[in-house]
Enzyme design. Sequence first.
Site, mmCIF file in Angstrom:
data_model
loop_
_atom_site.group_PDB
_atom_site.id
_atom_site.type_symbol
_atom_site.label_atom_id
_atom_site.label_comp_id
_atom_site.label_asym_id
_atom_site.label_seq_id
_atom_site.Cartn_x
_atom_site.Cartn_y
_atom_site.Cartn_z
ATOM 1 N N ASP A 35 0.835 -1.198 0.000
ATOM 2 C CA ASP A 35 0.000 0.000 0.000
ATOM 3 C C ASP A 35 0.875 1.256 0.000
ATOM 4 O OD1 ASP A 35 0.815 -0.170 2.630
ATOM 5 O OD2 ASP A 35 -1.187 -0.089 3.506
ATOM 6 N N SER A 36 2.198 1.059 0.030
ATOM 7 C CA SER A 36 3.124 2.172 -0.210
ATOM 8 C C SER A 36 2.859 2.788 -1.578
ATOM 9 C CB SER A 36 4.578 1.704 -0.120
ATOM 10 O OG SER A 36 4.797 0.573 -0.943
ATOM 11 N N ASP A 65 -0.953 -6.182 -0.295
ATOM 12 C CA ASP A 65 -1.308 -5.580 0.993
ATOM 13 C C ASP A 65 -2.818 -5.429 1.148
ATOM 14 O OD1 ASP A 65 0.680 -5.032 2.817
ATOM 15 O OD2 ASP A 65 1.244 -3.119 1.904
ATOM 16 N N GLU A 118 9.171 -3.716 10.711
ATOM 17 C CA GLU A 118 9.566 -2.415 10.146
ATOM 18 C C GLU A 118 10.022 -1.433 11.216
ATOM 19 O OE1 GLU A 118 6.869 -0.807 7.257
ATOM 20 O OE2 GLU A 118 7.884 1.137 7.216
HETATM 21 O O1 KIV Z 1 3.555 -1.046 1.660
HETATM 22 C C1 KIV Z 1 4.717 -1.478 1.602
HETATM 23 O O2 KIV Z 1 5.445 -1.284 0.610
HETATM 24 C C2 KIV Z 1 5.229 -2.208 2.745
HETATM 25 C C3 KIV Z 1 6.680 -2.534 2.766
HETATM 26 C C4 KIV Z 1 7.485 -1.326 2.955
HETATM 27 C C5 KIV Z 1 6.997 -3.571 3.772
HETATM 28 O O3 KIV Z 1 4.498 -2.505 3.632
#
Ligand code: KIV
Length: 274
Positions: free
Chosen positions: A53-54, A92, A191
């Site tokens: 979700d990044s 995610d 994290e």
């Molecule tokens: O959303 C994401 O990219 C993540 C990673 C940074 C672990 O959760």
Amino acid sequence: MSTTTAPARVAKLSAVSIRDRKGKDKLSALTAYDVVFARLADASGVDIVLVGDSLGMMVQGHANTLPVTLNDVVYHTRAVARGVQRAHLVADLPFMSYQASIEDGVRAAGRLLQEGGAEAVKLEGGVEVADLVHKLTSFGIPVMGHVGMTPQSVHQFGGFRVQGRQEESHKRIVEGALAVAQAGAYSVVVESVPEALGAELSQTLAIPTIGIGAGAACDGQILVMHDVLGLDPHWKPRFARAYAQLGLAAQDAFAAFVRDVKSGTFPGPEETFS
Ligand code: KIV
């Protein structure tokens, strides 16, 4: 007898093969959000591709991951799934797709597998998500946990801050990771925690820890693709390493195109139909 050979089939990595790597060799994981970069990541030999979700920050330009919807993640997962042959594909569960009820979480995870083509889902949290992890895994949906600095709780944390430095938050993270593992998760992202806590979790848990800002003792490491490629020349988190400076290279390429158009040297004869 025919002399032609069928193209070699690539052995697909699964939640089971990822879990079984614990204590054997280190896992590598990268995020991807589209088919081109998914293909490149897959061809690099990376073990896990995460549609994180990044994408809310990296692709959509938001300040955090909270505005990302389930439809957004389904859309990007579909694109990434078309580019991944070997790596294990995880998507995610975005903010508010699983927090309100177990039923919401099961339906959301189902969409990521059924419509997106993901092979596992990742969700943030500890003790409070253990029942959902249990339910999902009992229905055959592999779950990757995510503890420590969980970005969906950015407002609760007062920013993207290292977690687990105080005794109480250290305890909460350890208990949360254990709860998620006991509920059936096959791996867990850790994290932004002190390296001692990353090491403690890696020793304690029977499943692989995949660190991001959690030190070298984790069973694997994950980074956001944009950080690895140096796509944003103005942004480099402390825990990331840029292996290229593609942002500046792209800007230079665009500028060269603009110059050639202005000077009339593009298109040339080789780019022109007779
Ligand atoms: O959303 C994401 O990219 C993540 C990673 C940074 C672990 O959760």
